[in-house]
Design a protein around this motif. Sequence first.
Motif, PDB file in Angstrom:
ATOM      1  N   TYR A   1       0.839  -1.213   0.000  1.00 55.10           N
ATOM      2  CA  TYR A   1       0.000   0.000   0.000  1.00 55.10           C
ATOM      3  C   TYR A   1       0.865   1.250   0.000  1.00 55.10           C
ATOM      4  O   TYR A   1       0.615   2.204  -0.756  1.00 55.10           O
ATOM      5  CB  TYR A   1      -0.917  -0.012   1.217  1.00 55.10           C
ATOM      6  CG  TYR A   1      -1.696   1.274   1.391  1.00 55.10           C
ATOM      7  CD1 TYR A   1      -2.839   1.518   0.637  1.00 55.10           C
ATOM      8  CD2 TYR A   1      -1.263   2.247   2.305  1.00 55.10           C
ATOM      9  CE1 TYR A   1      -3.543   2.709   0.781  1.00 55.10           C
ATOM     10  CE2 TYR A   1      -1.960   3.441   2.446  1.00 55.10           C
ATOM     11  CZ  TYR A   1      -3.096   3.663   1.681  1.00 55.10           C
ATOM     12  OH  TYR A   1      -3.783   4.841   1.820  1.00 55.10           O
ATOM     13  N   LYS A   2       1.897   1.258   0.851  1.00 60.40           N
ATOM     14  CA  LYS A   2       2.757   2.432   0.939  1.00 60.40           C
ATOM     15  C   LYS A   2       3.513   2.684  -0.360  1.00 60.40           C
ATOM     16  O   LYS A   2       3.703   3.828  -0.773  1.00 60.40           O
ATOM     17  CB  LYS A   2       3.754   2.246   2.096  1.00 60.40           C
ATOM     18  CG  LYS A   2       3.167   2.467   3.485  1.00 60.40           C
ATOM     19  CD  LYS A   2       4.179   2.111   4.562  1.00 60.40           C
ATOM     20  CE  LYS A   2       3.714   2.584   5.932  1.00 60.40           C
ATOM     21  NZ  LYS A   2       3.924   4.025   6.120  1.00 60.40           N
TER      22      LYS A   2
ATOM     23  N   PHE B   1       2.632   1.754  -3.508  1.00 58.20           N
ATOM     24  CA  PHE B   1       1.797   2.053  -4.668  1.00 58.20           C
ATOM     25  C   PHE B   1       0.883   3.266  -4.485  1.00 58.20           C
ATOM     26  O   PHE B   1       0.458   3.878  -5.468  1.00 58.20           O
ATOM     27  CB  PHE B   1       0.954   0.828  -5.040  1.00 58.20           C
ATOM     28  CG  PHE B   1       1.757  -0.315  -5.601  1.00 58.20           C
ATOM     29  CD1 PHE B   1       2.320  -0.252  -6.863  1.00 58.20           C
ATOM     30  CD2 PHE B   1       1.969  -1.453  -4.843  1.00 58.20           C
ATOM     31  CE1 PHE B   1       3.063  -1.295  -7.377  1.00 58.20           C
ATOM     32  CE2 PHE B   1       2.713  -2.513  -5.343  1.00 58.20           C
ATOM     33  CZ  PHE B   1       3.261  -2.436  -6.618  1.00 58.20           C
ATOM     34  N   PHE B   2       0.564   3.605  -3.238  1.00 57.69           N
ATOM     35  CA  PHE B   2      -0.413   4.669  -3.017  1.00 57.69           C
ATOM     36  C   PHE B   2       0.120   5.839  -2.194  1.00 57.69           C
ATOM     37  O   PHE B   2      -0.603   6.813  -1.980  1.00 57.69           O
ATOM     38  CB  PHE B   2      -1.665   4.093  -2.328  1.00 57.69           C
ATOM     39  CG  PHE B   2      -2.366   3.049  -3.147  1.00 57.69           C
ATOM     40  CD1 PHE B   2      -3.189   3.401  -4.211  1.00 57.69           C
ATOM     41  CD2 PHE B   2      -2.190   1.699  -2.859  1.00 57.69           C
ATOM     42  CE1 PHE B   2      -3.836   2.439  -4.960  1.00 57.69           C
ATOM     43  CE2 PHE B   2      -2.833   0.715  -3.612  1.00 57.69           C
ATOM     44  CZ  PHE B   2      -3.650   1.089  -4.670  1.00 57.69           C
ATOM     45  N   THR B   3       1.358   5.735  -1.702  1.00 53.83           N
ATOM     46  CA  THR B   3       1.933   6.843  -0.940  1.00 53.83           C
ATOM     47  C   THR B   3       3.382   7.048  -1.360  1.00 53.83           C
ATOM     48  O   THR B   3       3.929   6.287  -2.164  1.00 53.83           O
ATOM     49  CB  THR B   3       1.896   6.558   0.579  1.00 53.83           C
ATOM     50  OG1 THR B   3       2.870   5.555   0.906  1.00 53.83           O
ATOM     51  CG2 THR B   3       0.518   6.092   1.024  1.00 53.83           C
ATOM     52  N   ASN B   4       3.993   8.051  -0.793  1.00 50.14           N
ATOM     53  CA  ASN B   4       5.414   8.327  -1.032  1.00 50.14           C
ATOM     54  C   ASN B   4       6.245   8.046   0.213  1.00 50.14           C
ATOM     55  O   ASN B   4       7.340   8.594   0.380  1.00 50.14           O
ATOM     56  CB  ASN B   4       5.596   9.797  -1.452  1.00 50.14           C
ATOM     57  CG  ASN B   4       4.910  10.099  -2.776  1.00 50.14           C
ATOM     58  OD1 ASN B   4       4.941   9.288  -3.701  1.00 50.14           O
ATOM     59  ND2 ASN B   4       4.278  11.266  -2.854  1.00 50.14           N
ATOM     60  N   ASP B   5       5.734   7.187   1.101  1.00 48.95           N
ATOM     61  CA  ASP B   5       6.420   6.895   2.362  1.00 48.95           C
ATOM     62  C   ASP B   5       7.681   6.069   2.178  1.00 48.95           C
ATOM     63  O   ASP B   5       8.551   6.071   3.055  1.00 48.95           O
ATOM     64  CB  ASP B   5       5.471   6.169   3.329  1.00 48.95           C
ATOM     65  CG  ASP B   5       4.312   7.053   3.764  1.00 48.95           C
ATOM     66  OD1 ASP B   5       4.437   8.286   3.589  1.00 48.95           O
ATOM     67  OD2 ASP B   5       3.314   6.525   4.276  1.00 48.95           O
TER      68      ASP B   5
END
Length: 454
Positions: free
Chosen positions: A96-97, A99-103
Amino acid sequence: MGQDEKKSLLANQDGGQDDVEISSGEGKKKSLRDYIPKLSKESITILIYVVLYITCGVINSVLLKQVMNTFSNYGFFLNQLTNFGYIPIFGVAVAYKMFFTNDIPKETRQFPLYKFLIMGALDAVTGYFVVIGGISTSGPLQQLLNQAIIPITMLVSFFILKERYSWIQLVGAVVIVGGVVTSLIPSLTGGGNSGNKPFWNFFYLISIIPYAFSNVYKDIGFKAVDDMDVWYLQYWDCVFQSIIGTILFPINAALPPPATIPFNSIGPSLKNGSLCLAGHNNILATDSTCGPLTTDPMPCDNCHNAWIIILVYMTINVIYNVFILLVIKYAGATVFSIANTLRLPLTNIVFSLKFIMGKQVVPFSGLSIAGLIIILGGLTTYRVGSTIKAKKAGATEQVRFIPGMGPAGVEGIVPIRKKFIEPKSQEHLRKQFFGKLGINIPEDRYNKAHINDA
């Protein structure tokens, strides 16, 4: 901070004057509200985090022992289950991080995997000794033996990191060792009916050694990392921990019952462990293969609701580690250490409560209480010494923490020391920018040296 946050917790919301008046003895009257400490919203939040951390920590320790008791005949299977079981949890979070965030930036993904491999290998060895040894080590004794991590980590850090400690810290470490030895006396002398067995107690205690090396390695291997994503770290740690844990199975062939698993029995043992997870008992008293009357005493299976117990434990374990992060982030290392000290006696008290532990209750013995008091004294002394040392070094360094889920619920909290970098002033940055453009500005020798270095 807003005005509402400065109000007393028991303040009258309608602004009335219903407070109890108390005479101060000097002709002035004070309300009951004046004697109650005023807590800000931030303080209340931190207090909640600390209480929930202690509560989850106690529950986590008790559930871990419950899981060990349930899978008492399938220690190797349990070790693999607790290793592989976290991979999908952390895998989903990392996916999730990514593909969907810049973390998790590119720099983090380029971090050398061999460092995760080393960390996972050390945690795998730790977890193996914890699970296999913990089956025949009572819950209270586990909590006391865990405190040996402080003196052993100090010893490893002394030789590898050249770390030096104050005399107060050294006294605390020696006292902790004395408390651990005192706690082991009933097991060594055969006293008590807690089910402790000296061989397995020391087997459990050995787990502290690779755990200490793991802590020190994290201090070395991750020192240059400014912002390592915790979920990303945990994912790779679990992957390598599971792989290394799998190839440790030959050790079981040389271990005494109930951990004995010949090479040709690894497959059937894992199969029976899976059946136990599903709630099916394989080793029964009716088969004369378990119980006190057998030649090699081993416990009978008690796999009822095993999958529920392991699921609840793993869920609580994740929540528990989240609160580790929250307490460290918002309350700091000192409060975290105090919370850990409070957690130790509370956990041992819960293990002695029959209405909670049922047949697995472990009453306190005199030496157990003595060991607990000695260890608490050592922990307090060590942490006082650490606080004094940290204050003296506060001008040059700070303490950062890398949280780790660790094996079988053993959290890994490792101090990573990083020197403070003095922030540059706006004037310095402006002059540095002009210097790069080739614009000469009169400046002192200090700033000129910084521009030339840039």
